[in-house]
Design a protein around this motif. Structure first.
Motif, PDB file in Angstrom:
ATOM      1  N   UNK A   1      21.927 -19.172   6.419  1.00 33.55           N
ATOM      2  CA  UNK A   1      20.650 -18.776   5.845  1.00 33.55           C
ATOM      3  C   UNK A   1      20.634 -17.257   5.779  1.00 33.55           C
ATOM      4  N   UNK A   2      20.428 -16.723   4.588  1.00 33.20           N
ATOM      5  CA  UNK A   2      20.269 -15.288   4.408  1.00 33.20           C
ATOM      6  C   UNK A   2      18.770 -15.021   4.349  1.00 33.20           C
ATOM      7  N   UNK A   3      18.251 -14.356   5.379  1.00 36.63           N
ATOM      8  CA  UNK A   3      16.816 -14.125   5.509  1.00 36.63           C
ATOM      9  C   UNK A   3      16.496 -12.651   5.308  1.00 36.63           C
ATOM     10  N   UNK A   4      15.379 -12.382   4.644  1.00 35.56           N
ATOM     11  CA  UNK A   4      14.899 -11.008   4.465  1.00 35.56           C
ATOM     12  C   UNK A   4      13.437 -10.953   4.892  1.00 35.56           C
ATOM     13  N   UNK A   5      13.163 -10.073   5.851  1.00 34.09           N
ATOM     14  CA  UNK A   5      11.811  -9.911   6.396  1.00 34.09           C
ATOM     15  C   UNK A   5      11.282  -8.523   6.060  1.00 34.09           C
ATOM     16  N   UNK A   6      10.010  -8.470   5.632  1.00 35.07           N
ATOM     17  CA  UNK A   6       9.278  -7.208   5.512  1.00 35.07           C
ATOM     18  C   UNK A   6       8.308  -7.190   6.688  1.00 35.07           C
ATOM     19  N   UNK A   7       8.492  -6.257   7.601  1.00 35.64           N
ATOM     20  CA  UNK A   7       7.788  -6.277   8.884  1.00 35.64           C
ATOM     21  C   UNK A   7       6.697  -5.211   8.957  1.00 35.64           C
ATOM     22  N   UNK A   8       5.628  -5.537   9.703  1.00 31.16           N
ATOM     23  CA  UNK A   8       4.472  -4.640   9.803  1.00 31.16           C
ATOM     24  C   UNK A   8       4.851  -3.286  10.374  1.00 31.16           C
ATOM     25  N   UNK A   9       5.685  -3.300  11.398  1.00 32.16           N
ATOM     26  CA  UNK A   9       6.078  -2.070  12.074  1.00 32.16           C
ATOM     27  C   UNK A   9       7.587  -1.903  11.964  1.00 32.16           C
ATOM     28  N   UNK A  10       8.032  -0.675  11.835  1.00 32.64           N
ATOM     29  CA  UNK A  10       9.478  -0.439  11.719  1.00 32.64           C
ATOM     30  C   UNK A  10      10.216  -0.850  12.984  1.00 32.64           C
TER      31      UNK A  10
ATOM     32  N   UNK B   1       0.818  -1.206   0.000  1.00 28.34           N
ATOM     33  CA  UNK B   1       0.000   0.000   0.000  1.00 28.34           C
ATOM     34  C   UNK B   1       0.857   1.264   0.000  1.00 28.34           C
ATOM     35  N   UNK B   2       0.332   2.284  -0.595  1.00 28.65           N
ATOM     36  CA  UNK B   2       1.043   3.554  -0.727  1.00 28.65           C
ATOM     37  C   UNK B   2       1.246   4.228   0.633  1.00 28.65           C
ATOM     38  N   UNK B   3       2.432   4.787   0.821  1.00 28.54           N
ATOM     39  CA  UNK B   3       2.765   5.635   1.972  1.00 28.54           C
ATOM     40  C   UNK B   3       2.675   4.915   3.316  1.00 28.54           C
ATOM     41  N   UNK B   4       2.799   3.599   3.313  1.00 29.84           N
ATOM     42  CA  UNK B   4       2.821   2.836   4.558  1.00 29.84           C
ATOM     43  C   UNK B   4       4.246   2.403   4.845  1.00 29.84           C
ATOM     44  N   UNK B   5       4.762   2.773   5.992  1.00 28.59           N
ATOM     45  CA  UNK B   5       6.153   2.440   6.316  1.00 28.59           C
ATOM     46  C   UNK B   5       6.253   0.992   6.787  1.00 28.59           C
ATOM     47  N   UNK B   6       7.234   0.284   6.236  1.00 26.77           N
ATOM     48  CA  UNK B   6       7.517  -1.093   6.624  1.00 26.77           C
ATOM     49  C   UNK B   6       8.974  -1.189   7.083  1.00 26.77           C
ATOM     50  N   UNK B   7       9.208  -2.046   8.051  1.00 26.84           N
ATOM     51  CA  UNK B   7      10.574  -2.332   8.451  1.00 26.84           C
ATOM     52  C   UNK B   7      11.158  -3.425   7.580  1.00 26.84           C
ATOM     53  N   UNK B   8      12.421  -3.296   7.232  1.00 27.22           N
ATOM     54  CA  UNK B   8      13.132  -4.296   6.436  1.00 27.22           C
ATOM     55  C   UNK B   8      14.287  -4.825   7.280  1.00 27.22           C
ATOM     56  N   UNK B   9      14.354  -6.137   7.417  1.00 27.33           N
ATOM     57  CA  UNK B   9      15.437  -6.750   8.180  1.00 27.33           C
ATOM     58  C   UNK B   9      16.070  -7.872   7.374  1.00 27.33           C
ATOM     59  N   UNK B  10      17.379  -7.769   7.172  1.00 29.03           N
ATOM     60  CA  UNK B  10      18.154  -8.861   6.573  1.00 29.03           C
ATOM     61  C   UNK B  10      19.068  -9.401   7.660  1.00 29.03           C
TER      62      UNK B  10
END
Length: 481
Positions: free
Chosen positions: A290-299, A231-240
């Protein structure tokens, strides 16, 4: 090392294009998606750096978005060292052919497949004579790379056979990859497979083909993926994060985390949102990760540590497995840290050993071991550590050649070999009348002579003469270098 240049356009369109690959960035190819290293079913067992070719697969949402199909890109890198070049005056020429066969086994457990793709293409590689000679002198590996795209059904099982024939000497190498395509939603949140990139300049990156990450720069290294339907303009946290994996690729609960890197993305409302997450790892230990990438609901969720918790809070995540070879980092499995300390005790002084033994937690032990090798690095400016490489090559040699009732590195011959390297001369007496088997190892340059006797006739040769001084490690005198 194998390097291929990748350009990700704003529309993420893709085209097929043959490209040259070598130590520096030369050419680009436009594509979409991310590299995934599928499990080879018959990949040669030789070390990864000596494989005749490397294969990566891309799985990502089709264009237009579909619930039934996705696009799979196959990337093939054929190292120049695996081709026979002919001298043609001012240039060198090599010709090779590639066979790509895709067999569909459907979505069930069928053992009878249907071949849906059978592609053959030939390539000619031209290289100026001066460059060919120069790269050979510097031991810099180049490769020829090509891309193949297929539209395949989601949640289907496929066999993908890749064969490369050197048309100069008619030698052929092949591998068959078991691929089960993913399910990527058409309208819900989703993520592509992961691509490791070597460097990034704006929207231009150099991807890395294969699972061996030993050649990647600590300064420019990252992971790329596509995030779908955000969704537009929604901030997500990214964790590798990199997590130690077992030899079979599984990740145990509570596995040691080798590093984590996070950022925040704010999608613009496009169907595809590109994610470029830089990674700057510390020294890695040899083994599988294991190289993991997460897109998280909250930053704020990027601070979560437990894998189950991360998956619970993720709107999408992806994983791929990578390998750190002996060329960089402390080359031991993270799960065997106590054994690793016991190994370096063979060459450590009493004072150095005390600092290693004082370490209590796995993290403290790891740091103590890293510090031990940092202090021994003959060239601190280099990303490689020559002493460390020689040491672990000797450990491996000892395990392969002196093993008895225990690991070879624990035997007397193994311990001496690790400390002093290959003897100048070995006088072996395995079968003597009224005499137990024995060996005499001589080191002419060290004026040393060591006697080993197999006391119990079981192949366990014990040192019966005085050992070398504690803490000695003659790494520079060994032909194994």
């Amino acid at each position: 090392m194998l390097i291929v240049a990748l350009y990700v356009s704003q529309r993420y369109s893709s085209l097929f294009r043959k490209i040259a690959v070598h130590y520096l960035l030369l050419f680009t190819v436009v594509l979409t998606g991310a590299f995934v290293h599928a499990q080879p079913r018959s990949m040669p067992t030789r070390p990864e750096t000596q494989r005749p070719f490397e294969v990566d697969l891309l799985n990502f949402q089709a264009e237009p978005f579909s619930s039934d199909s996705l696009r799979v890109d196959l990337y093939l890198a054929v190292p120049y060292r695996s081709l026979s070049f002919l001298n043609a005056g001012d240039k060198y020429v090599a010709d090779y052919g590639v066979v790509i066969q895709v067999t569909d086994y459907g979505s069930g457990s069928s053992t009878v497949g249907r071949m849906i793709q059978d592609k053959y293409q030939t390539f000619t590689v031209l290289e100026p004579a001066s460059l060919h000679t120069r790269y050979a002198e510097l031991s810099l590996d180049k490769a020829d790379a090509s891309q193949y795209s297929f539209v395949l059904a989601q949640n289907h099982k496929y066999d993908i056979r890749v064969a490369v024939r050197d048309l100069g000497n008619q030698k052929e190498n092949d591998t068959t990859i078991d691929l089960t395509t993913r399910s990527i939603p058409k309208s819900a949140l989703g993520i592509s497979d992961l691509m490791i990139y070597r460097a990034k300049r704006g929207d231009r990156v150099q991807p890395h083909i294969g699972s061996n990450i030993g050649s990647l720069s600590e300064q420019e290294f990252g992971v790329f993926a596509e995030f779908y339907n955000a969704p537009r303009s929604t901030a997500f946290g990214v964790l590798a994060r990199l997590v130690a994996a077992e030899s079979d690729g599984t990740v145990r609960a509570g596995a040691i985390e080798a590093g984590r890197w996070s950022s925040v993305i704010v999608p613009t409302g496009d169907l595809r949102t590109p994610i470029f997450q830089p990674i700057i790892p510390e020294d890695l230990w040899m083994g599988k990760y294991a190289l993991e990438l997460y897109i998280l609901k909250e930053t704020a969720d990027t601070v979560l540590k437990d894998g189950d918790e991360l998956r619970k809070h993720a709107v999408a995540y992806a994983v791929r497995y990578v390998v750190e070879p002996i060329q960089r980092g402390v080359p031991i499995d993270l799960t065997n840290i106590d054994e690793a300390i016991d190994q370096v005790a063979l060459i450590a002084t009493d004072r150095q050993l005390d600092s290693l033994k004082l370490a209590d937690t796995p993290k403290e032990k790891r740091e103590a071991l890293l510090e031990f090798w940092r202090k021994r690095n003959p060239d601190p400016r280099s990303r490689t550590n020559r002493q460390m490489e020689v040491f672990y090559k000797r450990v491996q040699y000892a395990n392969d050649n002196f093993r008895g009732a225990q690991h070879g590195w624990r035997t007397d011959r193994g311990r001496l070999f690790i400390a002093l390297g290959t003897p100048s001369y070995v006088d072996r007496h395995p079968y003597e009348v009224n005499q137990r088997p024995y060996e005499i190892w001589q080191y002419y340059d060290l004026n040393g002579k060591y006697y080993f006797v197999d006391q119990y006739m079981l192949g366990d040769y014990q040192l019966v003469s005085a050992p070398p001084p504690s803490g000695i490690f003659m790494w520079q005198r060994d032909a194994m270098q």
